[in-house]
Design an enzyme around this catalytic site. Structure first.
Site, PDB file in Angstrom:
ATOM      1  N   HIS A 126       0.830  -1.199   0.000  1.00 25.38           N
ATOM      2  CA  HIS A 126       0.000   0.000   0.000  1.00 25.38           C
ATOM      3  C   HIS A 126       0.868   1.254   0.000  1.00 25.38           C
ATOM      4  O   HIS A 126       2.101   1.168  -0.088  1.00 25.38           O
ATOM      5  CB  HIS A 126      -0.985  -0.017   1.173  1.00 25.38           C
ATOM      6  CG  HIS A 126      -0.327  -0.141   2.519  1.00 25.38           C
ATOM      7  ND1 HIS A 126       0.492   0.840   3.038  1.00 25.38           N
ATOM      8  CD2 HIS A 126      -0.352  -1.134   3.443  1.00 25.38           C
ATOM      9  CE1 HIS A 126       0.917   0.465   4.230  1.00 25.38           C
ATOM     10  NE2 HIS A 126       0.427  -0.745   4.498  1.00 25.38           N
TER      11      HIS A 126
ATOM     12  N   HIS B 178       4.079   1.560   2.137  1.00 26.56           N
ATOM     13  CA  HIS B 178       5.280   0.883   1.633  1.00 26.56           C
ATOM     14  C   HIS B 178       5.929   1.708   0.527  1.00 26.56           C
ATOM     15  O   HIS B 178       7.142   1.870   0.475  1.00 26.56           O
ATOM     16  CB  HIS B 178       4.931  -0.497   1.061  1.00 26.56           C
ATOM     17  CG  HIS B 178       4.193  -1.393   2.021  1.00 26.56           C
ATOM     18  ND1 HIS B 178       2.939  -1.872   1.761  1.00 26.56           N
ATOM     19  CD2 HIS B 178       4.541  -1.875   3.230  1.00 26.56           C
ATOM     20  CE1 HIS B 178       2.540  -2.632   2.767  1.00 26.56           C
ATOM     21  NE2 HIS B 178       3.487  -2.637   3.684  1.00 26.56           N
TER      22      HIS B 178
ATOM     23  N   CYS C  23      -0.577  -9.981  20.710  1.00 23.13           N
ATOM     24  CA  CYS C  23      -1.314  -9.658  19.480  1.00 23.13           C
ATOM     25  C   CYS C  23      -0.700 -10.461  18.335  1.00 23.13           C
ATOM     26  O   CYS C  23       0.438 -10.228  17.958  1.00 23.13           O
ATOM     27  CB  CYS C  23      -1.238  -8.171  19.144  1.00 23.13           C
ATOM     28  SG  CYS C  23      -2.026  -7.823  17.540  1.00 23.13           S
TER      29      CYS C  23
ATOM     30  N   CYS D 188       0.468  -8.263  15.401  1.00 26.39           N
ATOM     31  CA  CYS D 188       1.747  -7.580  15.631  1.00 26.39           C
ATOM     32  C   CYS D 188       2.872  -8.594  15.816  1.00 26.39           C
ATOM     33  O   CYS D 188       4.042  -8.251  15.721  1.00 26.39           O
ATOM     34  CB  CYS D 188       1.718  -6.731  16.896  1.00 26.39           C
ATOM     35  SG  CYS D 188       0.649  -5.306  16.817  1.00 26.39           S
TER      36      CYS D 188
ATOM     37  N   HIS E   6      -4.172  -2.702  16.075  1.00 27.88           N
ATOM     38  CA  HIS E   6      -5.144  -3.502  15.320  1.00 27.88           C
ATOM     39  C   HIS E   6      -6.554  -3.492  15.901  1.00 27.88           C
ATOM     40  O   HIS E   6      -7.479  -4.004  15.281  1.00 27.88           O
ATOM     41  CB  HIS E   6      -4.643  -4.948  15.210  1.00 27.88           C
ATOM     42  CG  HIS E   6      -3.377  -5.053  14.436  1.00 27.88           C
ATOM     43  ND1 HIS E   6      -2.157  -5.289  15.013  1.00 27.88           N
ATOM     44  CD2 HIS E   6      -3.140  -4.891  13.117  1.00 27.88           C
ATOM     45  CE1 HIS E   6      -1.221  -5.297  14.069  1.00 27.88           C
ATOM     46  NE2 HIS E   6      -1.787  -5.051  12.926  1.00 27.88           N
TER      47      HIS E   6
ATOM     48  N   LYS F 120     -11.356  15.690  -0.400  1.00 29.70           N
ATOM     49  CA  LYS F 120     -10.841  16.429  -1.548  1.00 29.70           C
ATOM     50  C   LYS F 120     -10.719  15.498  -2.746  1.00 29.70           C
ATOM     51  O   LYS F 120      -9.689  14.904  -3.001  1.00 29.70           O
ATOM     52  CB  LYS F 120      -9.509  17.080  -1.189  1.00 29.70           C
ATOM     53  CG  LYS F 120      -9.704  18.165  -0.139  1.00 29.70           C
ATOM     54  CD  LYS F 120      -8.420  18.857   0.169  1.00 29.70           C
ATOM     55  CE  LYS F 120      -8.664  19.974   1.197  1.00 29.70           C
ATOM     56  NZ  LYS F 120      -7.402  20.388   1.811  1.00 29.70           N
TER      57      LYS F 120
ATOM     58  N   LYS G   6     -11.335  14.406 -10.280  1.00 28.12           N
ATOM     59  CA  LYS G   6     -12.095  13.723 -11.335  1.00 28.12           C
ATOM     60  C   LYS G   6     -11.406  12.439 -11.778  1.00 28.12           C
ATOM     61  O   LYS G   6     -12.039  11.424 -11.989  1.00 28.12           O
ATOM     62  CB  LYS G   6     -12.234  14.647 -12.548  1.00 28.12           C
ATOM     63  CG  LYS G   6     -13.519  15.435 -12.545  1.00 28.12           C
ATOM     64  CD  LYS G   6     -13.747  16.023 -13.921  1.00 28.12           C
ATOM     65  CE  LYS G   6     -14.853  17.064 -13.849  1.00 28.12           C
ATOM     66  NZ  LYS G   6     -14.616  18.173 -14.748  1.00 28.12           N
TER      67      LYS G   6
HETATM   68 ZN   LIG Z   1      -1.568  -5.632  16.934  1.00 26.82          ZN
END
Ligand SMILES: [Zn+2]
Length: 507
Positions: A17, A20, A125, A128, A146, A295, A298
Site C-alpha cells: 500500500h 510501503h 497480538c 503484531c 489492530h 478532496k 475527477k
Molecule cells: Zn496488533
C-alpha cells in the site's frame, strides 16, 4: 565512502500500500542522490515472512507458508520496481542464508551471556506478532494498532536480557543525539528506555514457521529478532561469492515509520551491543500520510491509490507528490485534489513549461544550438551553495527540505525568463549577446535543477538532460556554467501531459 540505506522489510501478510511506497521512494531518493555524489551505495529492501499470521493465512488457504510467502513477496518485489526503486538487493527472511545468520547471532547472544530460560506471560497480538504491555493496551485488552481483543498467553521461552542494556542505551542516546531523527522520536525512544526495560522473549514455543533456536529446535526465534537481522544478513549474500559486510556495515540510515520505533531504537541497538557489532549511524522515522478523502479529483476519485496515480500520471509524479506535499518526518494530509494541484501547477506549469519554453527558444532563436556565454550574475547568486545545501539536507534525511530548495530555483528560473523577455531581445540584433546569455543561463539553470531533481524524478530528468545533450548526473556538474554552450538541443515532447479523466468503468 560507503552509504547503506534500508527500508523496513515489509510483512508479506497484506497488500502493498501507500505506506510501503512512501518509505521505498524516500530511500530510493537517498540512494540515487548518494550515487550522484560518487558514494558506494547499498540500498536494501525486502520482505518479512515468518510468524504466526503468515502460517495462519497459509493454513486457511491450504498452502505451505513458503508457498504463500513466495506469492506475496513477488508482489512487493514488483512494487519496488514499479516505483522506480534502485535497490541493490531484495531480501526475504525465508532465504536460507538469512536464516543461517539469525541462528549464528542468536548463538552469539547466548554465548555472550545475554540469554536465559524463563516463562513469559502477557497480552499477545498475533497480528503484531508481539506481546503488549498493560500500558500499551486500549479499551482494556485491545491492541492499540489492530483494535482486536488480545488474549493472555503464557509460555516457556528463551529470553534476551534487554534490561541489562538500559544504561548502555542511555549512554548511546547521550553521546549521539542525532542518532534518532527527528528529535521528537529521539525523545520518545529515550523516555521509553528511561521508563525501564523488560527482558524480551527471544523465542516462541508454539510456532513452526520461523528460524529454529539453534540449541532448542522446539522453539523458533522471535519474529522481530529474526526480522531486524535482515539488515545484517543481506550484506553477506546479496552478491554471489562476495561478502559486503566489511564494506557497508554499519548501516548509514534505517528509514522506518513510527509504529516500529521501539524495535529499531531500543531492541535493535541492544541486540547489536550484545552481539558486539557496530551500531547503525542513524534511524530516521517518517510520519504517516493521512488521506483527506473530502478532496476528490475527477481522475482519481476520493482516494489517492498510488497504483492508479502511476497508471494515469506516471511514477515520477507520484514520487514527487509524496515527498513534496508532506514534510518528510511529519504526519500530514494528502488528497487526490492536492495531487492534481501539484501536478498541474508545479510539475506541468513550473518545471514542464520552463523546459519546453527554454528548448523552444533555443530552437527558434539559435537554430537549436545552446549559445556560448557566461552564466548571468543574478542566476549565479541564486544558485550559489545550492549543491552543498542539498547534500547537507539529504545527509540529515531532509528529503522534502532538499526538494524545496531545488524547487525554489525552478521558480527563480521561471522568473528569470519572464523578467528578461528573450522574445523581445530576439527582435533586436544589437542585443544578440544579451539574448545568448539569457538563453545560456536558462539552459544551464534547467540542467542544474534537473541533475538535482534526478533522485526525485528520475525518468523525467533523464529525458530532459538527454534533450539538453548533457547527460552527466554527477553532482560535481550540478553548478551553473559547469557545462558550456555548443550542445545541440534534441526533441523533448511534453514532460507532464494533461490527463483526462477516464471513462467510468461499467459496473
Ligand atoms: Zn496488533
Amino acid at each position: 565512502m560507503s552509504y547503506y540505506v534500508t527500508t523496513p522489510i515489509y510483512y508479506v501478510n497484506g497488500e502493498p500500500h501507500l505506506g510501503h511506497v512512501y518509505t521505498t521512494v524516500a530511500a530510493d531518493v537517498l540512494a540515487r542522490h548518494m550515487r550522484q555524489r560518487g558514494e558506494e551505495v547499498f540500498f536494501l529492501t525486502g520482505t518479512d515472512e515468518h510468524g504466526e499470521p503468515v502460517a495462519q493465512a497459509a493454513e486457511r488457504e491450504g498452502v505451505t507458508p513458503r508457498e504463500l510467502a513466495d506469492r506475496h513477496a513477488a508482489r512487493f518485489k514488483e512494487v519496488a520496481a514499479r516505483v522506480g526503486a534502485t535497490n541493490d538487493f531484495f531480501i526475504r527472511t525465508s532465504d536460507p542464508e538469512h536464516e543461517a545468520v539469525v541462528a549464528e547471532i542468536a548463538t552469539r547472544l547466548k554465548r555472550n551471556g545475554h540469554v536465559y530460560e524463563g516463562t513469559y506471560e502477557g497480552w499477545y497480538c498475533p497480528r503484531c506478532a508481539d506481546f503488549k504491555t498493560d500500558a500499551e493496551l486500549v479499551n482494556e485488552n485491545e491492541c492499540p494498532i489492530h483494535q482486536i481483543t488480545l488474549e493472555r498467553e503464557k509460555e516457556d521461552n528463551w529470553f534476551f536480557r534487554l534490561s541489562a542494556f538500559q544504561e548502555p542505551l542511555e549512554q548511546l542516546y547521550a553521546e549521539r543525539p542525532g542518532w534518532v531523527l527527528p528529535a521528537n522520536r529521539y525523545n520518545e525512544a529515550l523516555s521509553f528506555i528511561q521508563g525501564g526495560l523488560n527482558d524480551l522473549s527471544l523465542s516462541r514455543a508454539r510456532l513452526r514457521w520461523g528460524v529454529p533456536v539453534p540449541w532448542d529446535p522446539e522453539q523458533v526465534v522471535y519474529v522481530w529478532i529474526d526480522a531486524l537481522l535482515n539488515y545484517l544478513s543481506a550484506l553477506s549474500y546479496a552478491r554471489d561469492g562476495e561478502d559486503l559486510t566489511a564494506g557497508f556495515w554499519p548501516p548509514t540510515v534505517h528509514l522506518i515509520a513510527k509504529d516500529i520505533l521501539k524495535f529499531h531504537a531500543v531492541i535493535w541497538p541492544a541486540m547489536l551491543m550484545a552481539a558486539e557489532l557496530e551500531l547503525p549511524e542513524r534511524l530516521f522515522i517518517h510520519g504517516y500520510l493521512l488521506m483527506d478523502d473530502h478532496k476528490m479529483s475527477k481522475s482519481l476519485g476520493n482516494v489517492l491509490d498510488p497504483f492508479r496515480v502511476m497508471d494515469l500520471y506516471g511514477t515520477d509524479a507520484l514520487r514527487y507528490y509524496l515527498l513534496r506535499e508532506v514534510a518528510f518526518g511529519q504526519d500530514g494530509s494528502i488528497s487526490p485534489e492536492g495531487f492534481e494541484n501539484r501536478y498541474t501547477t508545479e510539475l506541468a506549469n513550473e518545471y514542464g513549461n520552463l523546459a519546453s519554453r527554454t528548448l523552444a527558444m533555443v530552437a527558434r532563436y539559435r537554430d537549436g544550438v545552446v549559445p556560448e556565454a557566461d552564466p548571468p550574475a543574478e542566476l549565479v547568486d541564486e544558485f550559489e551553495g545550492l549543491v552543498e545545501t542539498v547534500c547537507q539536507r539529504l545527509d540529515r534525511v531532509e528529503v522534502s527540505g532538499a526538494l524545496d530548495d531545488i524547487w525554489t530555483r525552478v521558480r527563480c528560473l521561471n522568473r528569470f525568463v519572464q523578467d528578461h523577455e528573450p522574445w523581445k531581445l530576439a527582435k533586436d540584433p544589437e542585443r544578440a549577446g544579451e539574448l545568448d546569455q539569457v538563453l545560456f543561463g536558462a539552459v544551464e539553470g534547467l540542467r542544474v535543477v534537473s541533475v538535482l531533481l534526478h533522485p526525485y524524478l528520475p525518468s523525467t530528468a533523464d529525458r530532459l538532460l538527454a534533450a539538453l545533450g548533457a547527460e552527466d548526473l554527477s553532482l560535481d556538474g550540478a553548478r551553473l556554467g559547469a557545462v558550456g554552450g555548443g550542445a545541440r538541443i534534441g526533441e523533448l515532447g511534453q514532460l507532464f501531459p494533461k490527463v483526462e479523466a477516464p471513462e467510468p468503468s461499467p459496473a
